[in-house]
Scaffold this active site. Structure first.
Site, PDB file in Angstrom:
ATOM      1  N   GLY A 143       0.844  -1.194   0.000  1.00 59.45           N
ATOM      2  CA  GLY A 143       0.000   0.000   0.000  1.00 59.45           C
ATOM      3  C   GLY A 143       0.871   1.232   0.000  1.00 59.45           C
ATOM      4  O   GLY A 143       2.073   1.161  -0.186  1.00 59.45           O
ATOM      5  N   CYS A 144       0.264   2.364   0.160  1.00 63.03           N
ATOM      6  CA  CYS A 144       1.044   3.593   0.226  1.00 63.03           C
ATOM      7  C   CYS A 144       0.999   4.099   1.651  1.00 63.03           C
ATOM      8  O   CYS A 144       0.201   3.642   2.451  1.00 63.03           O
ATOM      9  CB  CYS A 144       0.472   4.626  -0.708  1.00 63.03           C
ATOM     10  SG  CYS A 144       0.197   3.946  -2.329  1.00 63.03           S
ATOM     11  N   ILE A 145       1.875   5.049   1.943  1.00 68.47           N
ATOM     12  CA  ILE A 145       1.911   5.563   3.299  1.00 68.47           C
ATOM     13  C   ILE A 145       1.605   7.041   3.337  1.00 68.47           C
ATOM     14  O   ILE A 145       1.880   7.719   2.391  1.00 68.47           O
ATOM     15  CB  ILE A 145       3.271   5.329   3.962  1.00 68.47           C
ATOM     16  CG1 ILE A 145       4.269   4.751   2.953  1.00 68.47           C
ATOM     17  CG2 ILE A 145       3.103   4.339   5.086  1.00 68.47           C
ATOM     18  CD1 ILE A 145       5.615   4.547   3.484  1.00 68.47           C
TER      19      ILE A 145
END
Ligand code: FAD
Lengths: 412, 105
Positions: B103-105
């Site tokens: 995922g992204c942060i």
């Protein structure tokens, strides 16, 4: 002939890079910064505008005045970059050849990519606080609000400052308390993630905090449509969340000229960038910093600042024909405003998730726990932004790589 | 981690059901895992997405997010949800035998 360095974007990353370069090289290189407008917004301040805690005028300054004397500022939109010809083409017709290019054009909001978001109700009961116009309009709407269902919705990641929507929820709780309306307001936080935040430990703490403040958490919600007229968010898997007022964080992508520049960006318009050296993967003489990159770090001003030091070192090494320094570790440091004059602090990097303890060492600001000291830290950040970050100074006692002393790290 | 034999092939998966070793994947394995996920029949559109996921994984080291899938796989996000109602990125990654998309942060 002096080397020509062109910096695209005069926001956080572009400004601090230009100033660091100017300080290091003086007149030995030609540094030109390009931006389409002259309004440098202190974006962390946007969080406070809707609640009347910051005045829009106080968070905007002229761009050019943040740049050191030797730096040239060219005000124009960017049309495209010719990465094979080493040239930037501007909307006003100017062509800027470069020896080295720094992409610092940040992230762009894409509200039009979500069905219905900018349709009926946009600016009436559907808002965003992620730009100045939106934050200001939302302030008026909140002032008029007398009760009902308020939803805060993150459409998808990546977004700038991924904690800001949580902070917005905490501050909304406080704001409605203060106005004596809290028992007439239902607050809901709607996220595509499976928890309040991406990182497990912080996600538990922040989730607990939403719960304490009576904010309902809806997870794994992928917004397919915002129906302003009907007052509902609809997910792709056909769940619905009703609202009277929606605060939506739209999809983000890179700057639009990136899409017009063959070979420069990825599917979302971000520049493929080495996560440790900040050299782009598209051409060796193109570097990138801040929100414009695709590195797996938060899109945050603190990240941009920490990247700045490594970027300067690598530009110098590149121009000298030396090997690059692969030392950027993804360090991010975020204050999370939790309302009632308190804030929390998280500090993490590519490999270490935010944990408890103190920052920057055993004695210091508490991590992953709200306190008044941290709130003062958050307020101080605005002064630090204009006077330390942008001029390209280092913050005394805080290095670009993440400190581990003071942190409650599980031993391996 | 759990090892199970699926369509005659030993498959190591983590607690969430994602492959530890993408090279253990076969098309027959995919058909069985799809059933576990409530998809009784893989249509040509499913296969298009599954092969695209594997190709992306090989090239980029991680599977694409739903948004990137919608932009690049030739199947729109809406259709992706019709194909994989429980969440295209995760379910398709499981069936395609690749680790959980970062995922992204
Ligand atoms: C609501 C909100 C709260 C935030 N809170 C925090 C926080 O508490 N702490 C924190 O660390 N960070 C925070 N951030 C994030 C932080 O502001 C950004 O990460 C940081 O400003 C990124 O810097 P940048 O240089 O990459 O991009 P920016 O500062 O956005 O600069 C990009 C520049 O490029 C220019 N540009 C873009 N396209 C073109 C074009 N085609 N032609 C010409 N010019 C162009 C733009 O005008 C802009 O000036 C917040 C952001 C928001 C929105």
């Amino acid at each position: 002939m002096a080397k020509r360095i062109v910096i695209l974007g005069g926001g956080t990353g572009g400004t601090l890079t230009a100033n660091r370069l100017s300080k290091h090289y003086g007149d030995d290189v030609e540094v030109t910064v390009v931006d389409r407008d002259d309004d440098h917004v202190y974006q962390p301040g946007l969080l406070f505008v809707p609640f009347g805690l910051a005045d829009p005028d106080d968070i905007v300054r002229p761009r050019q005045r943040q740049l050191k004397k030797g730096v040239a500022f060219h005000r124009a939109g960017i049309d495209h970059v010719d990465i094979d010809g080493d040239e930037v083409h501007l909307v006003d017709g100017t062509v800027l050849p470069y020896d080295l290019l720094v992409v610092a054009t940040g992230a762009r909001l894409l509200p039009d990519e979500t069905e219905g978001l900018t349709g009926p109700g946009w600016g009436e009961k559907v808002f965003t606080f992620y730009d100045l116009a939106g934050a200001t309009a939302l302030h008026d709407a909140l002032e008029r609000f007398e009760g009902g269902r308020v939803v805060v919705n993150v459409v998808d990641l990546p977004i700038k400052c991924p904690v800001a929507p949580l902070e917005f929820s905490f501050l909304a709780d406080w704001y409605f308390h203060d106005r004596g309306l809290r028992d007439r307001v239902e607050l809901t936080y709607v996220t595509p993630l499976d928890g309040a935040f991406t990182k497990p430990t912080a996600s538990r703490t922040l989730g607990g905090m939403l719960d304490e403040k009576g904010v309902e958490l809806v997870t794994e919600f992928n917004t397919g449509e915002v129906d302003g007229e009907g007052g509902r968010l609809v997910s792709y898997d056909e769940r619905e969340v009703p609202f009277d007022l929606a605060v939506v964080i739209p999809l983000h992508g890179g700057a639009e000229y990136v899409d017009r520049s063959p070979g420069l960006g990825d599917e979302l318009g971000f520049v493929p960038t080495d996560q440790h050296t900040l050299q782009s993967k598209v051409r060796p003489n193109i570097f990138a910093i801040g929100d414009a990159t695709n590195v797996p770090a938060s899109k945050a001003g603190s990240v941009t600042h920490f990247e700045g030091e490594v970027l300067l070192r690598n530009i110098i090494r590149f121009l000298d024909g030396e090997e690059l320094d692969a030392s950027y570790d993804g360090h991010a440091n975020c204050f999370i405003e939790t309302g009632f004059h308190k804030a929390m602090l998280i500090d993490f990097n590519y490999d270490t998730e935010p944990v408890g303890g103190h920052f920057p060492a055993g004695v210091g600001m508490p991590l992953l726990q709200d306190s008044r000291l941290n709130h003062l830290g958050k307020l101080m950040f605005q002064w630090v932004y204009w006077h330390v970050l942008l001029p390209g100074r280092d913050i005394p006692g805080i290095r670009p790589d993440m400190p581990t002393s003071g942190k409650e790290l599980a031993s391996h | 981690m759990t090892t199970t034999t699926i369509a005659g092939q030993a498959v190591d998966r983590n607690d969430e059901g994602f492959f530890e070793h993408p090279e253990q994947w076969t098309e027959d394995v995919a058909v069985e895992i799809a059933k576990e996920e409530g998809i009784d029949e893989l249509t040509p559109e499913h296969w298009q997405v599954i092969h695209f996921m594997r190709k992306e994984y090989v090239e980029k080291g991680t599977g694409p997010t739903v948004r990137v899938l919608g932009k690049t796989s030739g199947v729109s996000v809406k259709e992706l949800y019709q194909l994989f109602p429980k969440g295209p990125a995760k379910v398709a990654a499981k069936i395609a035998g690749i680790p959980k998309p970062r995922g992204c942060i």
